[in-house]
Enzyme design. Structure first.
Site, PDB file in Angstrom:
ATOM      1  N   HIS A  20       0.775  -1.075   0.005  1.00  0.00           N
ATOM      2  CA  HIS A  20      -0.053  -0.183  -0.057  1.00  0.00           C
ATOM      3  C   HIS A  20       0.826   1.130   0.016  1.00  0.00           C
ATOM      4  CE1 HIS A  20       0.768   0.130   4.391  1.00  0.00           C
ATOM      5  NE2 HIS A  20       0.253   1.420   4.339  1.00  0.00           N
ATOM      6  N   ASP A  68      -0.518  -7.251   2.023  1.00  0.00           N
ATOM      7  CA  ASP A  68       0.025  -6.016   1.737  1.00  0.00           C
ATOM      8  C   ASP A  68       1.631  -6.304   1.857  1.00  0.00           C
ATOM      9  OD1 ASP A  68       0.296  -3.431   1.746  1.00  0.00           O
ATOM     10  OD2 ASP A  68      -0.201  -2.973   3.858  1.00  0.00           O
ATOM     11  N   SER A 116       4.838   2.409   8.152  1.00  0.00           N
ATOM     12  CA  SER A 116       4.312   1.261   7.063  1.00  0.00           C
ATOM     13  C   SER A 116       5.547   0.747   6.277  1.00  0.00           C
ATOM     14  CB  SER A 116       3.295   2.045   6.196  1.00  0.00           C
ATOM     15  OG  SER A 116       1.907   2.260   6.798  1.00  0.00           O
TER      16      SER A 116
END
Length: 471
Positions: free
Chosen positions: A277, A325, A421
């Site tokens: 992502h 992801d 992330s």
């Protein structure tokens, strides 16, 4: 009479002969012959009667039963040190093996005031009570363990390591092996890695760890389209600590054209793993390895451009932004490995699952240091305990698929956060760190009753190795 007296006086020899004849004639009335005498009375003969013991061959009864003997005297009887030792152990304090203390088919060997169990293959311990296969304490292997067909433990190591002489430990074969920080500090360790295997019982654990994580491409994260603003891309470490330079040498930061936006981890000199992502089509991405303080130039940084991005083939952001992801980034030229730039280790699927179940991993990054706060300048790290799946599911209204896991603190205050992330979730195993997760998403940051959600790397190990040519 006078004549007889004269003869006897003159012939003493005749008198002697006469007396002897008389005595011999009466012997049978007083004494029995040898054969009949032994039938009436038997008496053990003393072996030391009449002869010096030094000149008589050893006899166990004479040496050690009638009398207390020494080891040397017993040795004279057996004329063999090994047999003498076996006898001596029982002679001194009895047979310690009489109660049969050895379990699982173990053979007991008596000793003085103790005993020793010779265990069957696959068992160990004082009484052979412990399973010595890979099920218990990883077979004492420091990295990987498998059982041979005859149930013997075979240890092995990840790439860049080889078995040491003890056939249990792993020693590096390259200058900068994966998962090891070559710069040591006197401060406390990130995790309690030294207790990992000693505290784990793997019997039947793989059934609990392995998951059914096949998800159709059409699966949708519950309410994600309606509530996506409540999900924060994991890019921060809230409540963490400042790392030391070179302490987490596999950590990288991803820079866009304007600012840093995600983290990642070094798989090898040419490949980085991150969250899918984080990627947007057409974006130019710069990877910085060896970074520590993003506000300073430290001459340890290595900058590379990304020439190819490979999201997992099941990832589809339009359907589900956080399922599958994970993505790989190919660099334009290889990184130069050193004390500040070192790859993370990637185990096989089975062991990545096992390591994750140890329950004590750590995350790192330059994300926000508190919810909706500023981004960290210095690399942060934080230990995050694994959260059981049932608790994880109860903590959110969003669907947690089996290719995800939860980690963090129920009381809040500590978590990965926006800006982190794509960074690694790592488990340290006997001093070597292995990739076990990718920072993915969460509801706000460090909220009470909420946890960080991570991509479960074990689901993608084969894909990672295939694409990056790891063996």
């Amino acid at each position: 009479m006078k004549h007889l007296n004269t003869v006897m006086a003159e012939s003493p020899a005749l008198i002697t002969i006469f007396l002897l004849g008389y005595l011999l004639s009466t012997e049978c009335a007083v004494f029995l012959d040898r054969e009949n005498a032994t039938k009436i009375l038997t008496r053990p003969k003393r072996y030391n009667s009449g002869k010096l013991e030094e000149f008589v061959r050893g006899n166990l009864e004479r040496e050690c039963i009638e009398e207390r003997c020494s080891f040397e005297e017993a040795r004279e009887v057996f004329e063999n040190t090994e047999k003498t030792t076996e006898f001596w152990k029982q002679y001194v304090d009895g047979d310690q093996c009489e109660s049969n203390p050895c379990l699982n088919g173990g053979i007991c060997k008596d000793d003085i005031s103790s005993y020793e169990c010779w265990c069957q293959v696959g068992f160990e311990g004082r009484n052979c009570e412990l399973d010595a296969t890979c099920n218990i304490k990883n077979g004492r292997c420091k990295q990987f363990c498998k059982n041979s067909p005859d149930n013997k433990v075979i240890c092995s190591c990840t790439e860049g390591y080889q078995l040491a002489e003890d056939q249990k430990s792993c020693e590096p074969t390259v200058p900068f092996p994966c998962g090891r920080a070559s710069i040591s500090y006197s401060s406390k360790k990130i995790t309690r890695a030294e207790t990992v295997f000693s505290n784990m019982d793997y019997e039947n654990s793989t059934e609990a760890v392995f998951i059914q994580d096949d998800i159709t491409d059409g699966a949708i994260l519950n309410n994600v389209t309606e509530s996506s603003e409540s999900l924060n891309d994991f890019t921060r470490v809230v409540g963490g600590e400042n790392a030391k330079p070179g302490q987490i040498p596999w950590q990288v930061i991803l820079n866009g054209e304007i600012e840093a936006f995600c983290g990642g981890a070094i798989i090898n000199e040419k490949w980085i793993v991150t969250a899918a992502h984080c990627l947007k089509p057409g974006d130019k991405i710069e990877v910085v390895a060896g970074e520590y303080n993003i506000d300073k130039k430290e001459d340890t940084e290595q900058r590379r451009n990304v020439i190819r991005t490979i999201p997992h083939h099941q990832y589809n952001a339009t359907i589900n932004k956080y399922s599958h992801d994970i993505a790989l980034l190919e660099l334009d030229k290889p990184l130069i490995l050193n004390s500040y730039v070192t790859p993370i280790c990637v185990a096989n699927r089975e062991y990545t699952n096992i390591f994750l179940k140890f329950g004590s991993g750590y995350v790192s990054g330059w994300g926000k240091v508190f919810n909706k706060g500023r981004q960290a300048s210095i690399l942060q790290y934080l230990r995050v305990p694994l959260v059981d799946r049932a608790t994880c599911l109860r903590s959110t209204t969003f669907t947690i698929y089996n290719n995800m896991f939860c980690a963090g603190y129920r009381e809040g205050g500590k978590d990965s956060c926006e800006g982190d992330s794509g960074g690694p979730h790592v488990t340290e195993v006997e001093g070597t760190s292995f990739l076990t997760g990718i920072i993915s998403w969460g509801e706000e940051c460090a909220m009470k009753g909420k946890y960080g959600i991570y991509t479960k790397v074990s689901r993608y190990v084969n894909w990672i190795k295939e694409k990056t040519k790891l063996t």
